[in-house]
Design a protein around this motif. Structure first.
Motif, PDB file in Angstrom:
ATOM      1  N   ASN A 272      25.521  13.984   4.019  1.00 26.32           N
ATOM      2  CA  ASN A 272      25.528  12.530   4.037  1.00 26.32           C
ATOM      3  C   ASN A 272      26.208  12.058   5.321  1.00 26.32           C
ATOM      4  O   ASN A 272      27.436  11.915   5.372  1.00 26.32           O
TER       5      ASN A 272
ATOM      6  N   THR B  57      26.280   9.201   6.679  1.00 30.89           N
ATOM      7  CA  THR B  57      26.982   7.919   6.520  1.00 30.89           C
ATOM      8  C   THR B  57      28.402   8.159   6.043  1.00 30.89           C
ATOM      9  O   THR B  57      29.358   7.544   6.544  1.00 30.89           O
ATOM     10  N   GLU B  58      28.575   9.061   5.090  1.00 34.19           N
ATOM     11  CA  GLU B  58      29.915   9.377   4.593  1.00 34.19           C
ATOM     12  C   GLU B  58      30.760  10.017   5.691  1.00 34.19           C
ATOM     13  O   GLU B  58      31.955   9.720   5.814  1.00 34.19           O
TER      14      GLU B  58
ATOM     15  N   ALA C 287      31.174   0.115   5.183  1.00 35.30           N
ATOM     16  CA  ALA C 287      30.067   0.711   5.930  1.00 35.30           C
ATOM     17  C   ALA C 287      30.559   1.063   7.334  1.00 35.30           C
ATOM     18  O   ALA C 287      31.324   0.297   7.939  1.00 35.30           O
ATOM     19  N   PRO C 288      30.160   2.205   7.862  1.00 36.70           N
ATOM     20  CA  PRO C 288      30.691   2.611   9.166  1.00 36.70           C
ATOM     21  C   PRO C 288      30.154   1.741  10.292  1.00 36.70           C
ATOM     22  O   PRO C 288      28.995   1.309  10.259  1.00 36.70           O
TER      23      PRO C 288
ATOM     24  N   LYS D 243      30.525   9.479   8.901  1.00 34.90           N
ATOM     25  CA  LYS D 243      30.912   8.415   9.829  1.00 34.90           C
ATOM     26  C   LYS D 243      31.953   7.494   9.202  1.00 34.90           C
ATOM     27  O   LYS D 243      32.876   7.036   9.888  1.00 34.90           O
ATOM     28  N   GLN D 244      31.825   7.224   7.915  1.00 28.84           N
ATOM     29  CA  GLN D 244      32.854   6.444   7.224  1.00 28.84           C
ATOM     30  C   GLN D 244      34.210   7.145   7.345  1.00 28.84           C
ATOM     31  O   GLN D 244      35.230   6.502   7.596  1.00 28.84           O
TER      32      GLN D 244
ATOM     33  N   ARG E 115      33.802   6.676  -2.055  1.00 30.00           N
ATOM     34  CA  ARG E 115      32.543   6.252  -1.450  1.00 30.00           C
ATOM     35  C   ARG E 115      32.318   4.750  -1.616  1.00 30.00           C
ATOM     36  O   ARG E 115      31.874   4.063  -0.704  1.00 30.00           O
TER      37      ARG E 115
END
Length: 294
Positions: free
Chosen positions: A133, A135-136, A30-31, A138-139, A25
């Motif tokens: 999450n 964001t994770e 950042a994506p 998309k990452q 993480r």
């Protein structure tokens, strides 16, 4: 109206497995606002998922399509027979016995893919994602190229799929069973996915309500294209270390090689002082006139 098959058994979060969030993480960038690893020229066969509940293995077939397309530059398309043989080896499915078509656990399929492979294509490791999450998620899509996703499938999504519409939350929809898809794109509040031999989309609201597991995989084709396809490959070694600790096997990820220090350019010789050149000329002339040799 077309009817397709499901076949993912419930997620098993208590089983030992790697978790991407615990390892990478802090290492993943950042994506970006959007990403798309689902080129229009990739072929997405049905892999028998219109008549057999092999969506978990069909998802592996689609990941092989995509991983090889971007990783090696040449798409590998497994045969339907080989995908069904994979499903049979994992579940005991026999075409002559409809009752043996029971579906499969995503983690069992990933474990088989790592140990045995599909038409010679094997992954080195896999890790789960925190589905809550986004964001994770998309990452992971941006860095790994694709995510292997399990969800509780509502009847409304089948209607939306048949009508070419985005999967979205519909009040009163009933879950019909578990399904497995791959997700290789996102943007504009939606995730792009592949299932049943075609591309589709789901909203982020649909993801939050129905997705119950998601996984990333590490494969050789992707690592060989590090920086082009797998944008985060330099830090995947840490994931391999966690994998080795969990399984007792060697880290399957090559150790990152240090970037060699650049060779400094040669220092140019200083320009000769014209006064010294003139003095040398005078000394050589004087030595010549006086018959002096070195």
């Amino acid at each position: 109206m077309n009817a397709y098959r499901l076949g993912k058994l419930p997620a098993q979060p208590a089983r030992p497995h790697l978790k991407l969030s615990a390892v990478l993480r802090e290492r993943l960038a950042a994506p970006p606002a959007s990403a798309d690893w689902q080129a229009d020229t990739i072929r997405w066969p049905m892999y028998a998922n219109d008549r057999v509940g092999d969506c978990t293995c069909a998802g592996v077939g689609h990941m092989v399509n995509q991983l090889t397309f971007y990783g090696s530059g040449q798409e590998v398309v497994p045969t339907e027979d080989h995908v069904l043989a994979m499903y049979s080896a994992i579940t005991g499915y026999t075409p002559s016995d409809p009752n043996s078509d029971t579906g499969a656990y995503c983690q069992d399929v990933l474990a088989y893919w790592r140990r045995t492979g599909l038409e010679g294509h094997r992954i080195m490791a896999y890790a789960s994602l925190d589905v809550s999450n986004l964001t994770e998620i998309k990452q992971a899509v941006a860095a790994f190229g694709t995510v292997y996703v399990g969800l509780n499938f509502p009847d409304s999504a089948m209607t939306q799929f048949n009508e070419g519409k985005t999967w979205d939350v519909v009040r009163g929809a009933r879950v019909e069973g578990g399904h497995c898809v791959i997700v290789g794109a996102y943007g504009g509040g939606k995730f792009g996915l592949v299932t049943w031999g075609a591309e589709a989309e789901m909203t982020e609201a649909f993801w939050k309500k129905y997705v119950d597991e998601a996984w990333v995989v590490l494969d050789q084709d992707g690592l060989e294209k590090a920086g082009g396809y797998f944008a985060g490959a330099a830090s995947f070694y840490a994931l391999g270390e966690e994998f080795a600790e969990l399984t007792g096997e060697a880290n399957p990820i090559p150790a990152p090689q240090p970037t060699p220090a650049p060779t400094p350019p040669p220092t140019p010789a200083p320009a000769a002082d014209p006064r010294l050149v003139q003095a040398l000329d005078l000394m050589q002339a004087w030595a010549h006139d006086n018959n002096i040799t070195a």
